[in-house]
Design a protein around this motif. Structure first.
Motif, PDB file in Angstrom:
ATOM      1  N   ILE A 181      44.211 -20.686 -26.347  1.00 25.56           N
ATOM      2  CA  ILE A 181      44.952 -20.020 -25.366  1.00 25.56           C
ATOM      3  C   ILE A 181      44.504 -18.481 -25.253  1.00 25.56           C
ATOM      4  O   ILE A 181      44.439 -17.695 -25.992  1.00 25.56           O
ATOM      5  CB  ILE A 181      46.621 -20.117 -25.500  1.00 25.56           C
ATOM      6  CG1 ILE A 181      46.956 -21.527 -25.784  1.00 25.56           C
ATOM      7  CG2 ILE A 181      47.136 -19.535 -24.432  1.00 25.56           C
ATOM      8  CD1 ILE A 181      46.967 -22.346 -24.701  1.00 25.56           C
ATOM      9  N   GLU A 182      43.965 -18.095 -23.883  1.00 18.53           N
ATOM     10  CA  GLU A 182      43.859 -16.861 -23.780  1.00 18.53           C
ATOM     11  C   GLU A 182      45.107 -16.076 -23.286  1.00 18.53           C
ATOM     12  O   GLU A 182      45.716 -16.704 -22.295  1.00 18.53           O
ATOM     13  CB  GLU A 182      42.727 -16.620 -22.551  1.00 18.53           C
ATOM     14  CG  GLU A 182      41.391 -17.377 -22.949  1.00 18.53           C
ATOM     15  CD  GLU A 182      40.979 -16.823 -23.996  1.00 18.53           C
ATOM     16  OE1 GLU A 182      40.822 -15.359 -24.510  1.00 18.53           O
ATOM     17  OE2 GLU A 182      40.204 -17.384 -24.997  1.00 18.53           O
ATOM     18  N   MET A 183      45.417 -15.055 -23.925  1.00 20.52           N
ATOM     19  CA  MET A 183      46.442 -14.333 -24.031  1.00 20.52           C
ATOM     20  C   MET A 183      46.632 -13.094 -22.712  1.00 20.52           C
ATOM     21  O   MET A 183      46.916 -11.953 -22.951  1.00 20.52           O
ATOM     22  CB  MET A 183      46.722 -13.417 -25.218  1.00 20.52           C
ATOM     23  CG  MET A 183      46.643 -14.559 -26.443  1.00 20.52           C
ATOM     24  SD  MET A 183      48.243 -15.611 -26.339  1.00 20.52           S
ATOM     25  CE  MET A 183      49.435 -14.552 -27.219  1.00 20.52           C
TER      26      MET A 183
ATOM     27  N   ASP B 147      41.773  -9.450 -33.530  1.00 25.92           N
ATOM     28  CA  ASP B 147      42.141  -9.554 -32.120  1.00 25.92           C
ATOM     29  C   ASP B 147      42.407 -11.105 -31.646  1.00 25.92           C
ATOM     30  O   ASP B 147      42.777 -11.408 -30.502  1.00 25.92           O
ATOM     31  CB  ASP B 147      40.886  -9.026 -31.348  1.00 25.92           C
ATOM     32  CG  ASP B 147      39.549  -9.865 -31.554  1.00 25.92           C
ATOM     33  OD1 ASP B 147      39.652 -11.074 -32.327  1.00 25.92           O
ATOM     34  OD2 ASP B 147      38.611  -9.736 -30.643  1.00 25.92           O
ATOM     35  N   ARG B 148      42.711 -11.842 -32.650  1.00 27.36           N
ATOM     36  CA  ARG B 148      43.393 -13.111 -32.199  1.00 27.36           C
ATOM     37  C   ARG B 148      44.560 -13.521 -33.409  1.00 27.36           C
ATOM     38  O   ARG B 148      44.285 -12.979 -34.379  1.00 27.36           O
ATOM     39  CB  ARG B 148      41.997 -14.188 -32.514  1.00 27.36           C
ATOM     40  CG  ARG B 148      40.873 -13.856 -31.318  1.00 27.36           C
ATOM     41  CD  ARG B 148      39.999 -15.190 -31.364  1.00 27.36           C
ATOM     42  NE  ARG B 148      40.367 -16.497 -30.907  1.00 27.36           N
ATOM     43  CZ  ARG B 148      40.818 -16.761 -29.677  1.00 27.36           C
ATOM     44  NH1 ARG B 148      40.309 -15.892 -28.980  1.00 27.36           N
ATOM     45  NH2 ARG B 148      41.229 -18.016 -29.648  1.00 27.36           N
TER      46      ARG B 148
ATOM     47  N   GLY C 191      46.668  -5.281 -28.220  1.00 26.80           N
ATOM     48  CA  GLY C 191      45.289  -5.604 -27.994  1.00 26.80           C
ATOM     49  C   GLY C 191      44.607  -6.832 -28.436  1.00 26.80           C
ATOM     50  O   GLY C 191      43.422  -6.959 -28.897  1.00 26.80           O
ATOM     51  N   VAL C 192      45.555  -8.028 -28.558  1.00 26.95           N
ATOM     52  CA  VAL C 192      45.091  -9.172 -29.062  1.00 26.95           C
ATOM     53  C   VAL C 192      44.639 -10.040 -27.736  1.00 26.95           C
ATOM     54  O   VAL C 192      45.412  -9.821 -26.705  1.00 26.95           O
ATOM     55  CB  VAL C 192      46.090  -9.961 -29.689  1.00 26.95           C
ATOM     56  CG1 VAL C 192      45.920 -11.467 -29.775  1.00 26.95           C
ATOM     57  CG2 VAL C 192      46.379  -9.472 -31.090  1.00 26.95           C
ATOM     58  N   SER C 193      43.588 -10.602 -27.737  1.00 24.09           N
ATOM     59  CA  SER C 193      43.047 -11.299 -26.504  1.00 24.09           C
ATOM     60  C   SER C 193      43.085 -12.982 -26.557  1.00 24.09           C
ATOM     61  O   SER C 193      42.930 -13.338 -25.268  1.00 24.09           O
ATOM     62  CB  SER C 193      41.418 -11.161 -26.449  1.00 24.09           C
ATOM     63  OG  SER C 193      40.531 -11.506 -27.780  1.00 24.09           O
ATOM     64  N   GLY C 194      43.318 -13.441 -27.576  1.00 23.41           N
ATOM     65  CA  GLY C 194      43.391 -14.880 -27.613  1.00 23.41           C
ATOM     66  C   GLY C 194      44.220 -15.324 -28.747  1.00 23.41           C
ATOM     67  O   GLY C 194      44.464 -14.782 -29.726  1.00 23.41           O
TER      68      GLY C 194
ATOM     69  N   GLY D 190      46.580 -23.138 -19.353  1.00 22.30           N
ATOM     70  CA  GLY D 190      45.138 -22.875 -19.148  1.00 22.30           C
ATOM     71  C   GLY D 190      44.491 -23.045 -20.622  1.00 22.30           C
ATOM     72  O   GLY D 190      43.037 -22.773 -20.271  1.00 22.30           O
ATOM     73  N   GLY D 191      44.964 -23.818 -21.232  1.00 19.38           N
ATOM     74  CA  GLY D 191      44.362 -23.957 -22.717  1.00 19.38           C
ATOM     75  C   GLY D 191      43.323 -25.078 -22.738  1.00 19.38           C
ATOM     76  O   GLY D 191      43.240 -25.896 -22.036  1.00 19.38           O
ATOM     77  N   HIS D 192      42.333 -25.152 -23.705  1.00 19.37           N
ATOM     78  CA  HIS D 192      41.517 -26.113 -24.018  1.00 19.37           C
ATOM     79  C   HIS D 192      41.422 -26.268 -25.458  1.00 19.37           C
ATOM     80  O   HIS D 192      41.599 -25.692 -26.151  1.00 19.37           O
ATOM     81  CB  HIS D 192      40.304 -26.284 -23.198  1.00 19.37           C
ATOM     82  CG  HIS D 192      39.416 -24.719 -23.634  1.00 19.37           C
ATOM     83  ND1 HIS D 192      39.980 -23.586 -23.333  1.00 19.37           N
ATOM     84  CD2 HIS D 192      38.642 -24.674 -24.637  1.00 19.37           C
ATOM     85  CE1 HIS D 192      39.092 -22.503 -23.866  1.00 19.37           C
ATOM     86  NE2 HIS D 192      38.295 -23.203 -24.893  1.00 19.37           N
ATOM     87  N   VAL D 193      41.078 -27.625 -25.559  1.00 18.35           N
ATOM     88  CA  VAL D 193      41.210 -28.180 -27.131  1.00 18.35           C
ATOM     89  C   VAL D 193      39.729 -27.589 -27.767  1.00 18.35           C
ATOM     90  O   VAL D 193      38.704 -27.806 -27.246  1.00 18.35           O
ATOM     91  CB  VAL D 193      41.209 -29.794 -27.446  1.00 18.35           C
ATOM     92  CG1 VAL D 193      40.915 -30.053 -28.649  1.00 18.35           C
ATOM     93  CG2 VAL D 193      42.666 -30.281 -26.776  1.00 18.35           C
ATOM     94  N   VAL D 194      39.899 -26.803 -28.900  1.00 10.06           N
ATOM     95  CA  VAL D 194      38.636 -26.435 -29.427  1.00 10.06           C
ATOM     96  C   VAL D 194      38.147 -26.945 -30.752  1.00 10.06           C
ATOM     97  O   VAL D 194      37.358 -26.938 -31.314  1.00 10.06           O
ATOM     98  CB  VAL D 194      38.697 -24.799 -29.517  1.00 10.06           C
ATOM     99  CG1 VAL D 194      38.559 -24.232 -28.342  1.00 10.06           C
ATOM    100  CG2 VAL D 194      39.927 -24.370 -30.303  1.00 10.06           C
ATOM    101  N   LYS D 195      39.386 -27.407 -31.379  1.00 11.12           N
ATOM    102  CA  LYS D 195      39.312 -28.177 -33.019  1.00 11.12           C
ATOM    103  C   LYS D 195      40.008 -29.548 -32.704  1.00 11.12           C
ATOM    104  O   LYS D 195      41.043 -29.373 -32.292  1.00 11.12           O
ATOM    105  CB  LYS D 195      39.664 -27.253 -33.799  1.00 11.12           C
ATOM    106  CG  LYS D 195      38.749 -25.953 -33.921  1.00 11.12           C
ATOM    107  CD  LYS D 195      39.158 -25.301 -35.241  1.00 11.12           C
ATOM    108  CE  LYS D 195      38.435 -23.777 -35.297  1.00 11.12           C
ATOM    109  NZ  LYS D 195      39.303 -22.787 -34.773  1.00 11.12           N
TER     110      LYS D 195
END
Length: 368
Positions: A167-169, A296-297, A330-333, A354-359
């Motif tokens: 998820i992009e923050m 940053d995550r 300042g966290v981006s994701g 707006g998320g997508h499965v990454v794992k």
């Protein structure tokens, strides 16, 4: 497996196997604590055996076999579990390890072996089957692709997949239909329901983690594979989390002293610890202290609302607070904690954000 020396071999084996891969070394002292049967309260309700596979005097593989009485109580059946599996791309090593685990649980009257779980679904669990090229985040395992092939070749089949969403923050912008709906629901949490969402207080950490776990045990109690965490396990986890918990990423929803929901995200300290080689000394602490400011995550470890309060919009308020906090620090994701593939409402919500499965992690089973 016997003695401190063999426990060291058990802990350090993947350091050699996964050198040069996305795998992130754990802190060796933390693994010693976690695997210590006299210290980890998991062993108050479970039995486990640790196995090492040897060739030519060298350890080449490892696995645990465990029987958890609380799993029996809350999930039923006659199951044993396996975990911590590590081995080279060697069919004989995998067969020896899994046969040892099967025999151990079979002797204890078990009819099915499920895993990997290190040791429960509240800990690191599942075998990575998608997302091999992405660094694992805090409390996520990493496995090379051949693990899947070797395990399935021995008769293990899928029992459940666990999804990790990215998820992009970014800012929830006005005018976006989804963002407007989230804000509309979140804004009513206090005005219409009198519910306050506050940050956790790190000075009262054990009590705050207890409040979080109260929600955790209630919100997840009907999930497949869930076993409620005990008070002793809460205290053990609080001790382990104390050094990494950022109270800006912990939230409690309550009304008149009643805890209704909780959310906890963890800074992805893997961004720092992957450079420490599993050791705090002599320079590990310095690397950690200097490096953590650049994280940053975050990993959304868990976000839940007690079933009787899920209509109040607390989850939406938690999401807005995460977006606001990300902008402040300042966290981006972020990545979510795992979500069952069968949890359609949560997976659709992640899509909407707006998320997508990454794992994707898979839990396997085999009838014995």
């Amino acid at each position: 497996m016997q003695g401190r020396g063999e426990l060291s071999n058990f802990i350090k084996l993947p350091f050699r196997l996964h050198e040069g891969t996305p795998w992130v070394p754990p802190l060796i002292f933390e693994r010693r604590e976690f695997l210590n049967k006299a210290k980890n309260p998991y062993f108050e309700h479970a039995d486990a055996e640790f196995f090492l596979a040897w060739r030519d005097g060298e350890p080449v593989g490892r696995i645990t076999a465990q029987v958890d009485r609380r799993w029996d109580q809350f999930q039923g059946g006659s199951d044993g579990q396996f975990g911590f599996i590590e081995a080279p791309d060697d069919p004989e090593a995998f067969e020896a390890l899994l046969r040892a685990a099967e025999e151990w649980v079979r002797k204890r009257g078990r009819e099915r072996l499920i895993g990997p779980m290190d040791f429960t679904t509240n800990d690191e669990c599942g075998l990575l089957i998608e997302g091999y090229d992405i660094d694992p985040m805090i409390l996520q395992p990493w496995h090379p692709p051949y693990y899947r092939e070797r395990i399935e070749a021995l008769g293990y089949g899928k029992t459940m997949d666990l999804l990790m969403w990215d998820i992009e923050m970014g800012e929830l912008k006005q005018g976006d239909r989804f963002a407007d709906a989230i804000h509309a629901v979140a804004d009513k949490v206090e005005s219409e329901h009198g519910i306050t969402v506050r940050n956790m207080n790190k000075r009262d950490l054990e009590a705050e983690i207890g409040r979080f776990m109260e929600v955790y045990n209630s919100a997840w109690e009907k999930n497949w594979g869930f076993v409620p965490i005990t008070d002793e396990e809460v205290a053990f986890q609080a001790k382990n989390l104390k050094q990494i918990l950022d109270e800006r990423w912990g939230f409690i929803a309550d009304r008149d002293g009643e805890v209704m929901g909780a959310a906890l995200s963890l800074p992805d300290i893997n961004q720092v610890t992957k450079k420490m080689g599993g050791r705090l000394l002599p320079f590990g602490w310095l690397r950690f202290l200097l490096g953590k400011r650049n994280i940053d995550r975050v990993r959304v470890f868990a976000l839940g609302v007690k079933p009787e309060h899920q209509h109040t919009g607390i989850a939406a308020r938690f999401y807005v607070r995460h977006i606001e906090t990300a902008a402040e620090v300042g966290v981006s994701g972020a990545e979510t904690g795992w979500i069952l593939e069968t949890n359609e409402p949560m997976n659709r919500a992640m899509e909407g954000m707006g998320g997508h499965v990454v794992k994707r992690y898979r839990l396997y089973e085999k009838r014995l």
